[in-house]
Design an enzyme around this catalytic site. Structure first.
Site, PDB file in Angstrom:
ATOM      1  N   ARG A  59       0.827  -1.219   0.000  1.00  0.00           N
ATOM      2  CA  ARG A  59       0.000   0.000   0.000  1.00  0.00           C
ATOM      3  C   ARG A  59       0.853   1.257   0.000  1.00  0.00           C
ATOM      4  O   ARG A  59       0.410   2.308  -0.463  1.00  0.00           O
ATOM      5  CB  ARG A  59      -0.998  -0.047   1.157  1.00  0.00           C
ATOM      6  CG  ARG A  59      -2.063  -1.127   0.957  1.00  0.00           C
ATOM      7  CD  ARG A  59      -2.990  -1.248   2.149  1.00  0.00           C
ATOM      8  NE  ARG A  59      -2.354  -1.811   3.311  1.00  0.00           N
ATOM      9  CZ  ARG A  59      -2.278  -3.128   3.594  1.00  0.00           C
ATOM     10  NH1 ARG A  59      -2.828  -4.010   2.769  1.00  0.00           N
ATOM     11  NH2 ARG A  59      -1.671  -3.555   4.674  1.00  0.00           N
ATOM     12  N   GLU A  96       3.386  -7.251  13.340  1.00  0.00           N
ATOM     13  CA  GLU A  96       2.386  -7.491  14.387  1.00  0.00           C
ATOM     14  C   GLU A  96       1.971  -8.967  14.357  1.00  0.00           C
ATOM     15  O   GLU A  96       1.631  -9.542  15.375  1.00  0.00           O
ATOM     16  CB  GLU A  96       1.175  -6.572  14.144  1.00  0.00           C
ATOM     17  CG  GLU A  96       0.231  -6.488  15.320  1.00  0.00           C
ATOM     18  CD  GLU A  96      -0.967  -5.599  15.040  1.00  0.00           C
ATOM     19  OE1 GLU A  96      -0.974  -4.876  14.030  1.00  0.00           O
ATOM     20  OE2 GLU A  96      -1.908  -5.667  15.837  1.00  0.00           O
TER      21      GLU A  96
HETATM   22  P1  AMP Z   1       4.205  -2.744  11.951  1.00  0.00           P
HETATM   23  O1  AMP Z   1       5.488  -3.249  11.369  1.00  0.00           O
HETATM   24  O2  AMP Z   1       3.775  -3.502  13.170  1.00  0.00           O
HETATM   25  O3  AMP Z   1       4.257  -1.245  12.194  1.00  0.00           O
HETATM   26  O4  AMP Z   1       3.066  -3.030  10.877  1.00  0.00           O
HETATM   27  C1  AMP Z   1       2.898  -2.189   9.793  1.00  0.00           C
HETATM   28  C2  AMP Z   1       2.576  -2.914   8.520  1.00  0.00           C
HETATM   29  O5  AMP Z   1       1.647  -3.999   8.739  1.00  0.00           O
HETATM   30  C3  AMP Z   1       1.924  -1.972   7.551  1.00  0.00           C
HETATM   31  O6  AMP Z   1       2.468  -2.232   6.273  1.00  0.00           O
HETATM   32  C4  AMP Z   1       0.451  -2.285   7.613  1.00  0.00           C
HETATM   33  O7  AMP Z   1      -0.092  -2.252   6.328  1.00  0.00           O
HETATM   34  C5  AMP Z   1       0.355  -3.673   8.246  1.00  0.00           C
HETATM   35  N1  AMP Z   1      -0.540  -3.709   9.425  1.00  0.00           N
HETATM   36  C6  AMP Z   1      -0.180  -3.960  10.713  1.00  0.00           C
HETATM   37  N2  AMP Z   1      -1.224  -3.943  11.553  1.00  0.00           N
HETATM   38  C7  AMP Z   1      -2.297  -3.635  10.795  1.00  0.00           C
HETATM   39  C8  AMP Z   1      -3.691  -3.427  11.085  1.00  0.00           C
HETATM   40  N3  AMP Z   1      -4.182  -3.529  12.322  1.00  0.00           N
HETATM   41  N4  AMP Z   1      -4.504  -3.094  10.063  1.00  0.00           N
HETATM   42  C9  AMP Z   1      -4.003  -2.984   8.799  1.00  0.00           C
HETATM   43  N5  AMP Z   1      -2.732  -3.170   8.462  1.00  0.00           N
HETATM   44  C10 AMP Z   1      -1.864  -3.490   9.433  1.00  0.00           C
END
Ligand code: AMP
Length: 176
Positions: A59, A96
């Site tokens: 995205r 995550e």
């Molecule tokens: P992080 O590395 O934990 O900051 O996760 C960020 C990446 O995971 C981004 O590319 C988001 O598109 C995706 N992502 C993580 N958690 C979510 C969520 N709750 N909803 C949508 N996309 C998420």
């Protein structure tokens, strides 16, 4: 004017139980919402002489290309492992929900180039932190990181700020 937060769809228990997936496809599909999101994400960086936008797959590509056009600079893809055709450098990170590797072309950044990181959402900050490490290993200078959505309870923006990164997010959602 479109209220950006209202254009984001929330899907409970996707991709696994307990996650509230913040789905930006509903925002991206709305002409006014897309235009507004791009304008707001680019605004803090209009006068900061950005040389390139680095968008995180997938995205971050959609948003990053449009933001690069606004800023009058080029676009650099940061991709999942094995997708880029030329020589790459990689960085492991914790999501995550899982572990992964992102890569950048080893010659994507000229030393000292001023780079803006773009993604749709920051949660734990693991992905963006890996992007920071990749760009710094490529001798880029990071101007900032810009997102549509912040999940402040997961601490991602704080993590990036601890690396000295200027961060912006347009909307915040409580919880995971
Ligand atoms: P992080 O590395 O934990 O900051 O996760 C960020 C990446 O995971 C981004 O590319 C988001 O598109 C995706 N992502 C993580 N958690 C979510 C969520 N709750 N909803 C949508 N996309 C998420």
């Amino acid at each position: 004017m479109a209220v950006l937060k209202d254009l984001i769809r929330t899907i409970p228990d996707y991709p696994k139980k307990g996650i509230l997936f913040r789905d930006v496809t509903t925002l991206l599909g709305n002409a006014e919402g897309l235009k507004e999101a791009i304008a707001q994400m680019a605004a803090p960086y209009l006068d900061l002489k950005v040389d390139a936008v680095a968008g995180i797959e997938a995205r971050g590509f959609i948003l990053g290309g449009a933001i690069a056009d606004r800023l009058g600079c080029g676009f650099i893809p940061i991709r999942k492992k094995g997708k880029l055709p030329w020589k790459t450098i990689g960085q492991e990170y914790t999501l995550e929900y899982g572990v992964d590797v992102i890569e950048i072309h080893e010659d994507a950044i000229a030393p000292g180039q001023r780079v803006l990181i773009v993604d749709d959402l920051i949660a734990t900050g693991g992905t963006a932190e890996a992007a920071v490490k990749l760009l710094r290993r490529s001798h880029g200078e990071i101007v900032g990181a810009t997102f549509i959505i912040d999940l402040p309870d997961l601490g991602g923006l704080k993590l990036l700020k601890s690396h000295g990164i200027d961060c912006h997010a347009l909307v915040a959602f409580e919880g995971h």
